[in-house]
Design an enzyme around this catalytic site. Structure first.
Site, PDB file in Angstrom:
ATOM      1  N   TYR A 117       0.850  -1.177   0.000  1.00 28.07           N
ATOM      2  CA  TYR A 117       0.000   0.000   0.000  1.00 28.07           C
ATOM      3  C   TYR A 117       0.887   1.229   0.000  1.00 28.07           C
ATOM      4  O   TYR A 117       1.724   1.396   0.875  1.00 28.07           O
ATOM      5  CB  TYR A 117      -0.910   0.023   1.234  1.00 28.07           C
ATOM      6  CG  TYR A 117      -1.670   1.321   1.334  1.00 28.07           C
ATOM      7  CD1 TYR A 117      -2.835   1.502   0.606  1.00 28.07           C
ATOM      8  CD2 TYR A 117      -1.204   2.379   2.100  1.00 28.07           C
ATOM      9  CE1 TYR A 117      -3.519   2.700   0.660  1.00 28.07           C
ATOM     10  CE2 TYR A 117      -1.878   3.565   2.154  1.00 28.07           C
ATOM     11  CZ  TYR A 117      -3.039   3.736   1.434  1.00 28.07           C
ATOM     12  OH  TYR A 117      -3.722   4.930   1.484  1.00 28.07           O
ATOM     13  N   TRP A 119       2.062   5.095  -2.480  1.00 30.94           N
ATOM     14  CA  TRP A 119       1.990   5.845  -3.733  1.00 30.94           C
ATOM     15  C   TRP A 119       3.097   5.457  -4.705  1.00 30.94           C
ATOM     16  O   TRP A 119       2.961   5.655  -5.897  1.00 30.94           O
ATOM     17  CB  TRP A 119       2.050   7.336  -3.423  1.00 30.94           C
ATOM     18  CG  TRP A 119       0.792   7.865  -2.839  1.00 30.94           C
ATOM     19  CD1 TRP A 119       0.165   7.428  -1.699  1.00 30.94           C
ATOM     20  CD2 TRP A 119      -0.026   8.908  -3.351  1.00 30.94           C
ATOM     21  NE1 TRP A 119      -0.972   8.146  -1.471  1.00 30.94           N
ATOM     22  CE2 TRP A 119      -1.112   9.075  -2.469  1.00 30.94           C
ATOM     23  CE3 TRP A 119       0.069   9.736  -4.456  1.00 30.94           C
ATOM     24  CZ2 TRP A 119      -2.103  10.021  -2.667  1.00 30.94           C
ATOM     25  CZ3 TRP A 119      -0.915  10.688  -4.651  1.00 30.94           C
ATOM     26  CH2 TRP A 119      -1.990  10.829  -3.773  1.00 30.94           C
TER      27      TRP A 119
END
Length: 777
Positions: A117, A119
């Protein structure tokens, strides 16, 4: 497509926080500046090539000493405490392949958790999450997660009330429409433009500040309902509110609308269902408590007369109601989003130009822009044969309690028994709450693998660390939904040490199982395929994109000319039968029969005020407790590039600063710049005080993202990471979202000589294994 040696060429790259131009100097140095197309570039990316970041790079595949010598599961309590051994790539991948074989054979694929998880990269191909999930899917599947830390409670509740967050975020009323029509903008949690520096896939032109300024110039009045006043880029009236009490205030506003005949009953009857079921609760007929301004004032701390007058102002104006994502990162976080929709429905302005609601103006750069929505190609992950999942914020519960049951969105599930964790493109020791509890849970898996460019806290706590290239060291394409610039991200420097692309690693690893990971394509081939899909999607919308070679040569494609004004839910308002919202009734659901049917004690069939487990109105407080909010940082995205000069430049005494009101600082003998200890029953941390009039009394602000730096002997976090203290319980049994913003702490000035050295940016120690006499593998 190797541009690393074009010493005098000006080329572009992209990051989540913007588009940048890069020049290669004759001496090999890189010069980075914001793209000429962006009038308000973020400074976060200007130091992407800094020496400070290179000093914390992972240079070679590294394996924790005990794991290498004794095998999987050896001394898990020593993760983060003992040296690593640097090995060659073939050694690392052979060991990892053997471990995958062992886990799959002995426990099955449901024993593998593909976390990842985060960016990661703005690029659509070298996107770590897509890369690792594709590999794990081809290997037979993995336990996955749903939702995200940023918006989990909102993502679950909004489809029951009106529509998914994806649908709503794609059609937020644009700033140009609000400048022409909105006379009152009421925001719960401000418009934090620091968050709007970025978009997933790369922010194009930064326009949130310009959009807000245009509204201000046109005469829009702004009211900021928030515990802090400095989260607005324009002049606004500040109504200081106790954290976690916004729903009480919203209910009181709704009570005034109902009691004074200001609610739009025509809209409520034609476009909504369930107001007749909600109204008795609002008036106190069901629980004996009328949700009046006087009732709410005791809870939220805002004057009752001002609450009543605000409700009248909202009814008399073309009003946009905005709610920050931070409000739903709390216990009962579903309620403020649901109540925002309900309040806007009562005003009857949903679908009108400049009226209605927003769920995150300022949350992302793309929210509120009029850019065309183009579905860009992506690296395909393929289907996951394993159906087992967890809500993203429940990783600690999963690791500590295999087999235990939980509910999610009305259904019952149970936690799997995880033996191997593979993380790529994220940092759970940033995102998660109560990190001391996660540290204990982190000892449960037998093997933890991390793909990472930098020695982050998660990398230091892994068993196998594989060094990954950064976006500057590879070619890619950046494109984000709702953004206007598509960018050719061109390689400008050679990989650091023995770093490799995720793609190359997984292709190599998959080959050990005779799995076709690459489909016969290299980096160039995949970029061309992804671009071709995007070009075809653009053509379907009447947009002519150049062929790949022309795009790669020019380095940029601008969608800005396709922009058109947007009014959220305009078609639904004009013809609700022809354009229903995707709820069971096709209408906005103020009362949800579906949620009511779940029979959840902590999420009823209509928006409800629930007292939080930790808040400033709780009984039994000693007066020493303060409410700590942990917002997004100004100088980085989450924890990304925390080691950069830009991020370090915002620290005080090398630590993430904590903001405190003058009243609270004086009462505790704390001066600006003092080192302080912040603590509760979950942990302790060291920060540095910033005394600020922007803080309401009773509230502290400590931004997230300082690399977790736990002194496990002294049991204190040294760097100022608020998640050493935050609450790790579900928002509710509906969403299981995170509850970081529900957090009481105490703070005291640190005595002379009590500070301990920050070690967040120290790389781990390395040792040779006793298995090899010459120290080579």
């Amino acid at each position: 497509m190797d541009h690393a040696k074009n010493s005098n060429s000006k080329i572009r790259t992209a990051a989540h926080w913007g588009i940048y131009e890069i020049e290669n100097g004759t001496d090999g140095s890189l010069s980075i500046r914001g793209a000429a197309e962006d009038a308000d570039p973020s400074p976060i990316g200007l130091h992407m090539a800094s020496d400070a970041l290179k000093q914390v790079r992972v240079a070679k595949p590294s394996i924790r000493k005990s794991w290498l010598e004794q095998g999987p599961g050896a001394n898990p309590h020593m993760r983060g405490r003992e040296p690593f051994v640097e090995v060659e790539w073939d050694v690392a991948l052979d060991l990892l392949a053997a471990e995958f074989l062992r886990i799959r054979t002995s426990f099955g694929n449901e024993a593998i958790f593909g976390g990842s998880y985060g960016w990661a990269s703005a690029g659509r191909f070298h996107h770590a999450q897509s890369q690792v999930h594709r590999f794990l899917n081809l290997m037979g599947g993995y336990v996955s997660h749903v939702d995200n830390y940023s918006l989990a409670a909102g993502r679950v509740i909004l489809p029951h009330a009106v529509a998914s967050t994806e649908i709503l975020l794609d059609q937020h009323t644009s700033f140009d429409v609000m400048a022409d029509n909105t006379t009152l903008f009421v925001t719960f949690g401000g418009v934090p433009v620091k968050n709007a520096q970025m978009s997933p896939g790369g922010a194009g032109r930064h326009r949130v500040i310009a959009g807000m300024k245009a509204m201000e110039k046109a005469g829009t009045r702004f009211i900021n309902i928030s515990p802090v006043s400095d989260n607005m880029p324009v002049e606004s009236e500040w109504l200081a509110i106790r954290p976690n009490t916004d729903v009480a205030l919203m209910l009181a506003l709704a009570h005034v609308l109902e009691a004074e005949g200001l609610a739009d009953l025509t809209f409520l009857n034609s476009h909504c269902v369930g107001y007749n079921r909600f109204r008795p609760y609002l008036l106190g007929e069901t629980d004996g408590i009328a949700k009046t301004p006087a009732w709410a004032a005791l809870i939220c701390g805002i004057d009752a007369d001002r609450i009543a007058s605000l409700a009248r102002e909202m009814a008399a104006n073309r009003t946009m109601i905005n709610v920050s994502w931070s409000l739903q990162r709390a216990v009962h976080g579903e309620q403020p989003f649901w109540m925002t929709v309900t309040l806007a429905a009562m005003l009857g302005q949903i679908g009108l130009a400049g009226g209605g609601f927003g769920i995150g103006y300022g949350a992302l750069n793309s929210v509120g822009h009029d850019n065309v929505r183009l579905k860009f190609g992506a690296f395909p992950q393929g289907p996951n044969p394993v159906t087992t999942f967890i809500p993203v914020a429940r990783i600690t519960d999963m690791l500590l309690n295999p087999g235990e049951g939980f509910t999610y969105n009305g259904k019952a599930y149970s936690y799997p028994d995880i033996r191997l964790v593979y993380w790529a493109g994220g940092n759970p020791f940033h995102h998660h709450q109560d990190l001391n509890r996660l540290l204990k849970a982190w000892q449960k898996p037998e093997t933890i693998v991390v793909n990472e460019p930098y020695w982050t806290p998660t990398a230091k706590l892994a068993d196998i660390v594989l060094p990954i290239t950064t976006p500057l060291e590879r070619n890619d394409i950046a494109s984000a939904g709702g953004e206007d610039l598509i960018v050719a991200m061109k390689k400008v420097e050679e990989p650091f040490g023995q770093s490799r692309n995720d793609f190359d690693i997984f292709e190599d690893l998959a080959g050990r199982f005779s799995i076709d990971f690459s489909e016969g394509l290299n980096e160039d081939g995949w970029l061309r395929r992804i671009y071709a899909v995007s070009r075809e999607n653009a053509s379907a919308k009447g947009i002519a994109m150049p062929d790949f070679d022309e795009f790669w040569e020019t380095g940029l494609f601008d969608l800005g000319s396709e922009a058109k004004p947007v009014v959220m839910l305009e078609a639904f308002r004009m013809a609700p039968d022809a354009n229903p919202v995707p709820t069971p009734s096709g209408r906005i659901e103020i009362f949800s029969e579906t949620i009511d049917g779940f029979s959840l004690a902590d999420c009823l069939g209509h928006p409800t005020w629930f007292e939080p487990p930790e808040w400033l109105g709780a009984t039994g407080l000693t007066g020493e407790q303060l409410h700590m909010i942990s917002d997004q940082p100004v100088r980085r995205l989450h924890s990304q590039l925390d080691a950069s000069p830009h991020s370090r430049g915002g620290k005080v005494e090398g630590r993430e600063p904590i903001h405190i009101s003058p009243v609270d600082a004086q009462a505790r003998g704390i001066a600006d710049g003092d080192l302080v200890e912040v603590f509760n029953t979950r942990g302790r941390l060291i920060s540095a005080a910033v005394v600020s009039e922007a803080m309401m009394p009773g509230v502290l602000r400590l931004s997230t993202g300082a690399w977790f730096d736990m002194d496990r002997d002294r049991q204190i976090e040294r760097h100022g990471n608020p998640n050493a203290l935050t609450l790790d319980v579900p928002a509710s049994s509906l969403s299981q979202g995170c509850s970081a913003q529900t957090c009481l702490v105490e703070i005291r000035r640190l005595g002379d000589g009590q500070a301990v050295r920050v070690e967040a940016f120290d790389i781990p120690s390395f040792a040779f294994s006793a298995r090899s006499g010459d120290g080579e593998y």
